[in-house]
Design a protein around this motif. Structure first.
Motif, mmCIF file in Angstrom:
data_model
loop_
_atom_site.group_PDB
_atom_site.id
_atom_site.type_symbol
_atom_site.label_atom_id
_atom_site.label_comp_id
_atom_site.label_asym_id
_atom_site.label_seq_id
_atom_site.Cartn_x
_atom_site.Cartn_y
_atom_site.Cartn_z
ATOM 1 N N UNK A 138 1.686 8.514 -1.430
ATOM 2 C CA UNK A 138 0.550 9.205 -2.066
ATOM 3 C C UNK A 138 0.535 9.036 -3.585
ATOM 4 N N UNK A 139 1.720 8.985 -4.195
ATOM 5 C CA UNK A 139 1.789 8.831 -5.656
ATOM 6 C C UNK A 139 1.207 7.499 -6.114
ATOM 7 N N UNK A 140 1.468 6.449 -5.331
ATOM 8 C CA UNK A 140 1.042 5.113 -5.781
ATOM 9 C C UNK A 140 -0.273 4.688 -5.124
ATOM 10 N N UNK A 141 -0.944 5.628 -4.460
ATOM 11 C CA UNK A 141 -2.165 5.303 -3.711
ATOM 12 C C UNK A 141 -3.222 4.557 -4.534
ATOM 13 N N UNK A 142 -3.489 4.958 -5.795
ATOM 14 C CA UNK A 142 -4.508 4.219 -6.559
ATOM 15 C C UNK A 142 -4.167 2.736 -6.678
ATOM 16 N N UNK A 143 -2.879 2.442 -6.876
ATOM 17 C CA UNK A 143 -2.459 1.040 -6.956
ATOM 18 C C UNK A 143 -2.652 0.325 -5.641
ATOM 19 N N UNK A 144 -2.360 1.017 -4.545
ATOM 20 C CA UNK A 144 -2.519 0.405 -3.229
ATOM 21 C C UNK A 144 -3.986 0.093 -2.969
#
Lengths: 277, 263
Positions: B179-185
């Motif tokens: 969830x923390x890196x979701x924007x990057x994903x």
């Protein structure tokens, strides 16, 4: 946390699909044979073959066209990036979106559409004749290929410069102005030096695809127009000389590496996320 | 002010330059004549014919299916790879990152011919599979490169804290890290999708009989003259994209700013 293990599948993938293929290209470039791995022989002939003036001409033309399109996109793109970066945030986002949207339309089709504009009976010549001027020969020449490159790669120059420009600390500019610097001085002493990482990214992002393209030259340069990309394509899909084709690929990779080495010398801030753009 | 006027004219000219061929495409999708350059009255027949043209519909089908599959698969592989690479010790991290850069730095034609050589070498039949594999291969590096900055921004101790509180590593990964890196994903997946849908060079060298995408169809048509049906199709795609963007834009006009930097 021992998370590194979850990268192992990709490492395997990289070895199979990145390392081995490039190794094969390298192997092919230094060998001759009938394609059977057991009958190959080491040789430098593929590279010697490239020294033929015909091929050197192609190489030279590719590099000079790529350089020209890089310079033109920089000259056209830098002011554009400046203008966009000075707009308010809402207008700015719309303008950037307008730059990105064309990239979502098939680039072959967009490039091909230039034929309608540039052709003998095309739109531009139509206007010229209406104005009582002579129609121009705009297609299937250096100029058309150059235009195609500038057209396709302009966003790749504007976007990285823009993303660096908007991050420049406004107080630096204000401080310079407070200290009596004129507009020109602010630009040459503050804005331009700080935007160099963006320019470097832009240059590599335009030069690389420009030097290796074979589609733009094929569509806008007509059938007989040769760039180094067309040469590679011809060796692999036309004449079937994969060994020579591999050698040209290696030469192209070396050119790119040299360019990267030169440009990264000017780029002090290598860590920035501006790599993608 | 004069300079303001110059700026406006300059901006207009640049956008005219960018959009001129697109306007031409859209206008000529309504042209009654088959030849480009001659306007012969308004018609919608190319839009009707589009739905009867099997060659183009098949190409569209393969373009979309490969873009969806390759962006999903490369996002999954790339996400795990990025997390793994981030946790690696110095030297191996550097080596892996540099190898990962290769397809980004290499001209796509070199990536294309090297993959083609590989497939020929191990005797894989060219077709859907080779095209999909090559699309995944050139997409993953971009996915990783868009996720890594998000990992750097993340608080290192978050996952550790979760595990101290009894979470299994997998649970911590699923509930905390991802969830923390979701924007990057998400931006990685979008980049992968865009790259795949617009790709020509890689597909051109790694296609097989019967499997083509839109770019290849357009390229082969360029010799015998583009069928205006293609113009109709692109107009439809363009308009649907524009509508989609307008919806996203109106829903999150401040969020798009971040995303606009990436794509």
């Amino acid at each position: 946390m021992r998370t590194k293990r979850i990268a192992y599948p990709y490492i395997l993938w990289m070895i199979i699909f990145i390392v081995v293929p490039l190794g094969l290209i390298l192997l092919y470039s230094f060998t001759t044979g009938d394609g059977d791995i057991r009958n190959i022989q080491f040789t430098l002939d593929n590279f010697k073959k490239f020294l033929d003036p015909r091929y050197i001409d192609v190489l030279w033309r590719s590099i000079s066209l790529a350089l020209k399109s890089t310079v033109i996109t920089l000259v056209l793109g830098y002011p554009m990036a400046m203008i966009i970066s000075k707009e308010n945030i809402k207008k700015r986002n719309v303008m950037i979106l307008l730059f990105v949207i064309p990239m979502w339309m098939n680039f072959l089709l967009r490039t091909y559409a230039w034929l309608t504009l540039l052709g003998k009976n095309g739109f531009i010549n139509y206007i010229l004749t209406k104005l009582g001027l002579e129609p121009l020969n705009l297609i299937y020449n250096d100029g058309a290929v150059l235009l195609g490159m500038v057209y396709n790669f302009l966003p790749f120059m504007v976007l990285p410069i823009y993303s660096v420009l908007i991050k420049i600390d406004k107080s630096l500019i204000e401080a310079a102005e407070d200290l009596g610097a004129g507009k020109m001085k602010v630009f040459t002493k503050i804005i331009f030096p700080l935007s160099i990482p963006g320019i470097i990214t832009g240059i590599t992002m335009v030069f690389m695809p420009a030097v290796s393209t074979f589609v733009i030259s094929r569509l806008l340069g007509g059938g007989q127009y040769m760039l180094i990309g067309n040469l590679i394509e011809q060796q692999f899909l036309g004449t079937g000389d994969w060994h020579f084709g591999s050698a040209i690929s290696i030469i192209m990779m070396i050119i790119i590496l040299i360019t990267m080495a030169i440009t990264s010398k000017f780029d002090k801030d290598n860590e920035g996320g501006g790599r993608l753009w | 002010m004069v300079s303001k006027g110059i700026k406006k004219i300059y901006t207009f000219l640049i956008f005219l330059f960018l959009y001129a061929p697109i306007i031409v495409l859209i206008v000529f999708s309504f042209n009654n004549s088959k030849s480009r350059g001659v306007w012969n009255g308004f018609t919608l027949k190319w839009y009707v014919e589009l739905f009867k043209n099997e060659e183009i519909l098949m190409a569209l089908y393969y373009t979309l299916i490969i873009a969806i599959l390759s962006s999903v698969l490369s996002t999954i592989i790339g996400t795990f790879a990025a997390i793994g690479i981030y946790g690696m010790p110095g030297i191996s991290k550097k080596v892996v990152l540099n190898l990962n850069y290769l397809p980004v730095l290499n001209p796509d034609i070199v990536t294309a011919v090297s993959l083609m050589t590989l497939f020929r070498f191990i005797n894989v039949e060219f077709g859907f599979l080779t095209m999909l594999l090559s699309h995944i291969t050139f997409s993953i590096p971009y996915v990783i490169l868009s996720i890594l900055p998000k990992l750097k921004q993340m608080n290192k101790h978050l996952a550790e804290a979760a595990m101290d509180l009894g979470a299994t590593p997998f649970y911590a990964l699923r509930k905390v890290v991802i969830p923390e890196i979701m924007p990057g994903i998400i931006s990685g997946a979008l980049i992968a999708f865009t790259l795949s849908i617009d790709d020509f060079v890689i597909s051109f060298f790694n296609k097989g009989p019967g499997v083509t995408n839109l770019s290849i169809t357009i390229f082969s048509m360029a010799r015998r003259g583009i069928n205006p049906v293609i113009n109709a199709l692109s107009t439809l795609m363009f308009v649907s994209l524009l509508i989609l963007l307008l919806i996203i834009n109106s829903k999150s006009s401040n969020k798009i700013g971040e995303r606009g930097d990436i794509i």
